[in-house]
Structures are given as C-alpha cells and as structure tokens.
Design a protein around this motif. Structure first.
Motif, PDB file in Angstrom:
ATOM      1  N   HIS A 257      -6.967  -5.344  -2.141  1.00  0.00           N
ATOM      2  CA  HIS A 257      -6.980  -5.182  -0.694  1.00  0.00           C
ATOM      3  C   HIS A 257      -6.342  -3.833  -0.367  1.00  0.00           C
ATOM      4  O   HIS A 257      -5.309  -3.482  -0.925  1.00  0.00           O
ATOM      5  N   PRO A 258      -6.954  -3.049   0.517  1.00  0.00           N
ATOM      6  CA  PRO A 258      -6.450  -1.698   0.792  1.00  0.00           C
ATOM      7  C   PRO A 258      -5.000  -1.706   1.258  1.00  0.00           C
ATOM      8  O   PRO A 258      -4.607  -2.527   2.077  1.00  0.00           O
ATOM      9  N   ASP A 259      -4.210  -0.807   0.721  1.00  0.00           N
ATOM     10  CA  ASP A 259      -2.820  -0.625   1.127  1.00  0.00           C
ATOM     11  C   ASP A 259      -2.611   0.862   1.378  1.00  0.00           C
ATOM     12  O   ASP A 259      -2.750   1.679   0.465  1.00  0.00           O
ATOM     13  N   ALA A 260      -2.295   1.203   2.633  1.00  0.00           N
ATOM     14  CA  ALA A 260      -2.202   2.623   3.004  1.00  0.00           C
ATOM     15  C   ALA A 260      -1.180   3.367   2.168  1.00  0.00           C
ATOM     16  O   ALA A 260      -1.399   4.511   1.768  1.00  0.00           O
ATOM     17  N   GLY A 261      -0.050   2.729   1.887  1.00  0.00           N
ATOM     18  CA  GLY A 261       0.989   3.395   1.112  1.00  0.00           C
ATOM     19  C   GLY A 261       0.534   3.731  -0.294  1.00  0.00           C
ATOM     20  O   GLY A 261       0.740   4.844  -0.779  1.00  0.00           O
TER      21      GLY A 261
END
Length: 235
Positions: A77-81
C-alpha cells in the motif's frame, strides 16, 4: 561488440516487468503476486532469479513479503514517506551536480509550499496542529542540529496537513536535499530567530484557518530563506 545492446540481468528484467504491472495499476495494493514456483515456470527463470527480483522490489517499497501458510509477496500500500526516500536519492544526485543548486530547490519549494500552506489551513485537523506544535524549536536554547531537524520536520508536517499525500511525497526529498549543515552552519543567530517566528506565525494562520494569510506567510518565509542563503553564499 561495438554498438551491441547489453541485456539487463534476468532478475532486473523480471523486476522491471513486475514494477510495470504495479505502477500501471494492473496489480493493485494488497494483491498477491504469483508464487515463486509459478513465476519460475511462467517466465522461465530460476528460483534464485525470482527471489532477487522480489528483493529488489521490496527494497523499493513496492511489495511486502510475509512468511507462513498465508504468506507470499503482496503489492504494498502506498506510503508517502517510504516512496519519498526513493526520490531523495535522485534529488541528492542532482543537487551535488553543477546543474541544480540550492536556489533552484528553494524556487521549487516556494511554488509548492505557498499554496500548500493555504490548503493546510483549510484541511488541517487538530492532530496536525499538535504535530506542528511539536516541531517548533526555541532558538535561545536549542542547538544547531535540533533547529535544523525541527525546521525540516515542520515543513514535512505542513505538507502532510494538506491531506494530499502527493505534497508530502514531493516535498520530503526537497527538505532533505535543501537543508544541510554545509549551507546553514554559517548563518547568523538572527536567522534562526526569524525562522522560529515565521513558523509560529504560520501555525497561527493554520489554527485560525486563514488560507490567504497562510499562503502569504509561507511565501514570505521562503523568500527570506532564499535571500539570506544567497547573501551568505555570495550569490
């Protein structure tokens, strides 16, 4: 032979193919990749090649691998950090070259952060305000490293408060690339007093949900940084 094309290693090609499936959306977050034996047969490569490709994708935060009966490799799942960490390497390479300087980074930051501050004033939550308060520093007692880290953290949290993860994704590498001891160690003490005052004023604009005031404040803040750093470096 001159002019011949060098083929990438098999694991690299497999990783590229799977990455294209993920970034195109054909493989969705949380979706399980085919098991290793199936990939081996389907693509015609060894198990070690498949594992090397999966390790590469995991290092890029594109997949996560779990063990056990229900384990396997799943699209992350995309994680900006985490995604920003990958971009940081590219920003670091550019800023270490002669083609991109600190002035270029600050110019981009002004374009991004001034409107982002306005959005944050509208969309921020009480939790965002608490986090931003925690990123304030006191120039009278804090040392250089503390102020440097707090400054970058404040702007990362400001991007987060927009509620748009793309601001956080793009902004994080900029803060990491544009704040370095070699640039800011020689700035006068009044610089940090002004930064502290600007942060507190900007926070007040967010608390009051003053979008126009936050936008203006963020623009003035970055203009001050650009002018001061340029003067310090003789630019």
């Amino acid at each position: 032979m001159t002019g011949s094309t060098v083929r990438p290693p098999a694991y690299q090609q497999l990783a590229d193919d799977l990455r294209a499936e993920i970034t195109s959306g054909r493989l969705q977050p949380g979706e399980r990749l085919p098991p290793e034996p199936e990939l081996c047969v389907k693509i015609g490569v060894s198990r070690s090649t498949v594992r090397e490709a999966l390790r590469l994708l995991a290092s890029q935060h594109l997949i996560v691998t779990t063990r056990g009966v229900t384990g396997g490799s799943f699209v992350a799942h995309p994680d900006a950090g985490q995604l920003a960490d990958g971009l940081s390497a590219g920003f670091a390479l550019l800023t270490s070259s002669a083609e991109v300087g600190l002035g270029d980074l600050l110019e981009l930051r002004r374009v991004l952060e001034a409107p982002a501050a306005g959005l944050a004033a509208i969309r921020r939550t009480d939790e965002h305000i608490t986090e931003l308060r925690g990123a304030l520093f006191d120039p009278r007692i804090d040392d250089f490293d503390t102020m440097l880290a707090a400054h970058a953290a404040f702007h990362r949290l400001l991007a987060k408060a927009t509620g748009n993860p793309l601001f956080e994704l793009v902004g994080r590498p900029l803060y990491q690339a544009s704040y370095g001891e070699e640039v800011f160690a020689g700035l006068p003490p009044e610089y940090w007093s002004r930064i502290d005052a600007d942060h507190r004023e900007l926070l007040e604009r967010l608390i009051e949900r003053d979008a126009e005031g936050a936008t203006r404040m963020a623009a003035r803040h970055l203009d001050y940084i650009a002018l001061t750093v340029s003067t310090q470096s003789g630019g």
